[in-house]
Motif scaffolding. Structure first.
Motif: not given
Length: 300
Positions: A162-170, A176-183, A291-300
């Motif tokens: 998935s794209p990176l998303l930035e979220t507050g800690a739960v 600090p805020d998290y970056l999150n993604a799903v593979v 939840i808000r967009p995180g930085p662009a990435w292309d890990p694959l």
């Protein structure tokens, strides 16, 4: 390479074959089974739950051999392979069926090792969903490294990220805020073998488990193994691992990135297999506002 458990020489008298007299007169069939498993955990904890009951496999194979009459030993091999793949610890199986008394019109060396045989190998190919998160250090760089590490795991094929998303800690302390993604990937690995690989990747990226829900350099969570849509997902609960993840259905930082990589995905909850988009719609507005967009990435 996986460890192996073998059962050789399971013998049954049964009526299988294409010819009419084979369907009436029993003859001998012999099954050999090799299970591929990761036995490191069983070798350490000495617990049956960490391995496979070869008695159950043997009895299941014998039931197939003595069950409904079939024309082909290929069919017997396929049915026994399905039985042998059922235990959670089994990653792959090789089944050989021998028919030493087959009416081939030629003599064979003996009635145990001679005659025609077929061998099939089958392995699991299950969808797995892995959630990634980080809120310390170079978050995006660490998560990209983690995805690349996942692609190097033998028995795991990363399909999409998935794209990176930035979220507050739960929960947990202020952090600090998290970056999150799903593979989303496909895997033949037993779930705890895959979990061990996730923990290894976390450790290699400086993860230390000291404060529950505290800040972390990298977090890899196994969310679901198998497709819940067709009831092919794994469901169990141990002290170390519960599948599906017991809190995934209420976590926007899992559901939202998952929906970005697979909009038709479903997650098993107490109510059954549910569309993740409907689960997202049922979340509190406050959970989604963070939840808000995180930085662009292309890990694959």
């Amino acid at each position: 390479m996986s460890d192996r458990i073998g059962l050789t020489g399971i013998v049954a008298e049964a009526c299988h074959g294409v010819l009419e007299h084979e369907k009436r007169a029993p003859q001998r069939f012999v099954a050999d089974i090799v299970l591929e498993c990761d036995l490191r955990r069983a070798g350490t904890d000495d617990e049956l739950a960490s391995t496979v009951s070869y008695a159950d496999i043997a009895q299941g194979a014998y039931a197939v051999l003595t069950g409904d009459s079939v024309d082909l030993i290929e069919t017997l091999a396929e049915r026994i392979a399905a039985v042998a793949l059922a235990p959670v610890a089994v990653e792959a199986v090789e089944v050989t069926i021998r028919k030493p008394q087959a009416p081939a019109g030629v003599p064979f060396v003996d009635e145990v090792t001679g005659g025609p045989f077929v061998t099939v190998r089958r392995e699991h190919d299950r969808e797995v969903v892995i959630a990634l998160g980080a809120n310390m250090g170079d978050r995006a760089g660490t998560m990209a490294d983690a995805v690349r590490a996942l692609t190097a795991v033998d028995g795991l094929e990363v399909v999409a990220c998935s794209p990176l998303l930035e979220t507050g800690a739960v929960g947990g302390p202020e952090q600090p805020d998290y970056l999150n993604a799903v593979v989303v990937a496909r895997s033949r690995l037993a779930p705890w073998t895959l979990l061990d690989e996730l923990h290894r990747i976390e450790r290699n990226h400086g993860r230390v488990r000291e404060v529950r829900w505290g800040a972390r350099t990298l977090d890899l969570d196994l969310i679901q193994v198998g497709d819940s849509t067709d009831d092919f997902d794994l469901r169990f609960e141990t002290e170390e691992l519960t599948l599906p993840h017991p809190r995934a259905h209420e976590r926007a930082f899992v559901l939202v990135p998952w929906s970005r990589v697979d909009g038709t995905a479903q997650l098993r909850t107490a109510a059954g297999s549910e569309d993740i988009r409907e689960l997202i719609d049922g979340l509190p507005a406050a959970a989604l506002d963070g939840i808000r967009p995180g930085p662009a990435w292309d890990p694959l």
